[in-house]
Design an enzyme around this catalytic site. Structure first.
Site, PDB file in Angstrom:
ATOM      1  N   LYS A 183       0.824  -1.199   0.000  1.00 35.30           N
ATOM      2  CA  LYS A 183       0.000   0.000   0.000  1.00 35.30           C
ATOM      3  C   LYS A 183       0.863   1.256   0.000  1.00 35.30           C
ATOM      4  O   LYS A 183       0.643   2.182  -0.785  1.00 35.30           O
ATOM      5  CB  LYS A 183      -0.937  -0.006   1.207  1.00 35.30           C
ATOM      6  CG  LYS A 183      -1.864   1.196   1.255  1.00 35.30           C
ATOM      7  CD  LYS A 183      -2.867   1.081   2.389  1.00 35.30           C
ATOM      8  CE  LYS A 183      -3.772   2.300   2.436  1.00 35.30           C
ATOM      9  NZ  LYS A 183      -4.792   2.208   3.508  1.00 35.30           N
ATOM     10  N   GLU A 189       9.545  -5.914   4.575  1.00 32.02           N
ATOM     11  CA  GLU A 189       9.614  -7.310   4.144  1.00 32.02           C
ATOM     12  C   GLU A 189       9.354  -7.443   2.643  1.00 32.02           C
ATOM     13  O   GLU A 189      10.022  -8.206   1.937  1.00 32.02           O
ATOM     14  CB  GLU A 189       8.596  -8.164   4.916  1.00 32.02           C
ATOM     15  CG  GLU A 189       8.784  -8.167   6.420  1.00 32.02           C
ATOM     16  CD  GLU A 189       7.900  -7.150   7.116  1.00 32.02           C
ATOM     17  OE1 GLU A 189       7.471  -7.430   8.234  1.00 32.02           O
ATOM     18  OE2 GLU A 189       7.638  -6.073   6.531  1.00 32.02           O
ATOM     19  N   HIS A 359      -9.827 -34.761  14.447  1.00 32.57           N
ATOM     20  CA  HIS A 359      -8.891 -35.681  15.098  1.00 32.57           C
ATOM     21  C   HIS A 359      -7.728 -34.935  15.737  1.00 32.57           C
ATOM     22  O   HIS A 359      -6.719 -35.552  16.085  1.00 32.57           O
ATOM     23  CB  HIS A 359      -8.372 -36.694  14.075  1.00 32.57           C
ATOM     24  CG  HIS A 359      -9.438 -37.600  13.563  1.00 32.57           C
ATOM     25  ND1 HIS A 359      -9.722 -38.832  14.120  1.00 32.57           N
ATOM     26  CD2 HIS A 359     -10.337 -37.445  12.555  1.00 32.57           C
ATOM     27  CE1 HIS A 359     -10.728 -39.403  13.473  1.00 32.57           C
ATOM     28  NE2 HIS A 359     -11.117 -38.574  12.514  1.00 32.57           N
TER      29      HIS A 359
END
Length: 497
Positions: A183, A189, A359
């Protein structure tokens, strides 16, 4: 627990009814608290929402704030800005909508030029960004581009060199374009990774590496200073926040990989939600109802987290996308006037994909001591090439989990006792296509906005992100490093920095 805001005071009024009691008292509850929009069923009936709570909700501030959002007025007072991401899909001030359409036309012209061979033979695109500049495009391409993807797209966000190696290793420098999305075009980075991509192109012998770069930014001058020609700069408005930006030029890799028509269909799906919230009364306004359910648990029940499970592999990145959208927006501690918020604001979002998560973490959801509202997201129509039994079992597992959380199962053995009365929402898409995904994501945006308005906080600034960045710059300077705590200095020394 502190009292909730005045507009939500009814949440703490008296002991809540159990979900079983709510269904027993209202045979039409499943129907009354389920709504359809854009080919998506939103079932809120397994939450503790009640008609009384909905009727008691004060909504004047919400609809006023919504009107100001769509009018392009200042709704981000700490930064003195509008939040004009709805203008990208046609809802906003006439000037903002017209400018967004013009910029989208420029992006489409870029896609057309690439397809026509203006950059030579292109087979892949490396999209470099971080946060909202990466999460949105990654979600769109992964969700919608599994069977029909016209270009290979790699999304690079992490500054970790391992991530850079892996992304570059899957692309051919001779046929790759690099999109640099920032932006402000100052994100450390992103620029570091852009430098690495340039070096990769140069080392591969690509003539004019800068000619392979496309900038996506709200600061075109900065991109030009970096060396990218203005004809290859795609811009968007500074009033479009990063986590709300996938509708803008930030969505360029998705428009390229999926086609501009698919991108437009996604915008149309989102616009359907804009129209819905603008017209729907409070008792039928889906994002508002969902926000009220969220606040029922954070403010009324003291729940600190919310879990999101996508029962569709194509939506595996959705929890990560929503983490930024919700927690960066509503992870605040003060009201718009700077006074402290009483009670909790944003829930901590986490999640995964079903049936894997069953799970891994569902033990806690069914029998743990934490109350965790759960969100199930599924797609009725499969798109895989396997036996239909796969998708049938997937959906049945999804629906069964919601039922099990609500009803529980009693047992004289406390280890085998399931208390039940654990809330969930189920969002069921007819099919996963660009329009439906646009509807789904815009629903979450408006839900986040509604929650912020009800809490009286600002969902559009993100000052909490800045401190860590400032410290990272200071820690790299020997002159300021000495001011850091002994633990941090010792870690720096141990790492040889």
């Amino acid at each position: 627990m502190p009292s909730p805001p005045t507009s939500l005071a009814f949440l703490g009024a008296g002991p809540p009814s159990t979900l079983a009691d709510l269904f027993a008292a209202d045979p039409a509850r499943a129907e009354d608290f389920s709504h359809d929009l854009g080919g998506i069923r939103f079932d809120l009936s397994k939450t503790h929402l009640t008609r009384e709570a909905v009727a008691a909700l004060q909504t004047e501030d919400y609809y006023d704030a919504l009107a100001r959002l769509f009018a392009g007025e200042v709704v981000n007072p700490t930064e003195g800005r509008a939040a004009e991401h709805p203008a990208e899909r046609g809802f906003g001030s006439p000037d903002a909508v017209a400018l967004a359409a013009q910029r989208r036309g420029r992006m489409r012209a870029m896609v057309d030029a690439i397809e026509a061979g203006a950059f030579g033979d292109i087979t892949g695109i490396l999209h470099i960004g971080i946060g909202g500049s990466a999460l949105g495009p990654a979600l769109l391409v992964d969700a919608l581009g599994r069977t029909e993807r016209r270009y290979r797209v790699e999304i690079l966000s992490n500054i970790d060199g391992q991530a850079v190696d892996e992304a570059l290793g899957r692309l051919d420098p001779a046929t790759t374009l690099v999109a640099v999305a920032s932006k402000t075009f100052t994100t450390a980075e992103t620029l570091r990774n852009a430098d690495a991509a340039l070096a990769w192109l140069e080392e591969a012998g690509v003539e004019d590496p800068y000619g392979r770069l496309i900038a996506i930014t709200a600061a075109p001058d900065k991109a030009i200073e970096y060396g990218i020609d203005e004809t290859r700069v795609l811009s968007f408005a500074p009033s479009v926040g990063g986590r709300y930006s996938l509708w803008s030029a930030i969505g360029f890799p998705a428009a390229l990989a999926l086609g501009a028509d698919a991108f437009e269909a996604m915008l149309d799906g989102a616009a359907m939600v804009d129209e819905h919230v603008a017209e729907a009364p409070a008792d039928a306004n889906l994002p508002l109802l969902a926000a009220l359910a969220d606040l029922t648990y954070t403010q009324g029940f003291g729940a600190s987290t919310r879990a999101i499970f996508a029962y569709d592999e194509r939506l595996r990145l959705l929890p990560s996308y929503l983490q930024q959208l919700v927690m960066e927006s509503n992870g605040k501690r003060v009201h718009l006037d700077g006074s402290p918020v009483e009670g909790q604001t944003s829930a901590i979002l986490w999640g995964g994909t079903g049936t894997d998560a069953q799970h891994a973490v569902f033990q806690l959801l069914h029998q743990g001591t934490h109350l965790v509202p759960v969100e199930f997201i599924a797609v009725a129509e499969a798109s895989d090439e396997q036996d239909p039994a796969h998708h049938r079992e997937l959906l049945l597992n999804c629906f069964a989990q919601g039922a099990a959380l609500m009803t529980g199962r009693g047992s004289d053995d406390p280890h085998r006792n399931y208390p039940g009365d654990r809330p969930s929402t189920t969002i069921l898409l007819d099919q996963l296509d660009p329009s439906a995904l646009g509807t789904l994501l815009a629903f979450y945006e408006h839900r986040t906005f509604a929650e912020a308005v009800l809490l009286g906080i600002n969902p559009f600034d993100q000052f909490g992100v800045e401190l860590g960045k400032d410290m990272a710059r200071a820690i790299d300077d020997p002159d300021t490093r000495a001011a850091f705590d002994p633990s941090t200095r010792a870690l720096i020394e141990k790492a040889g920095l």
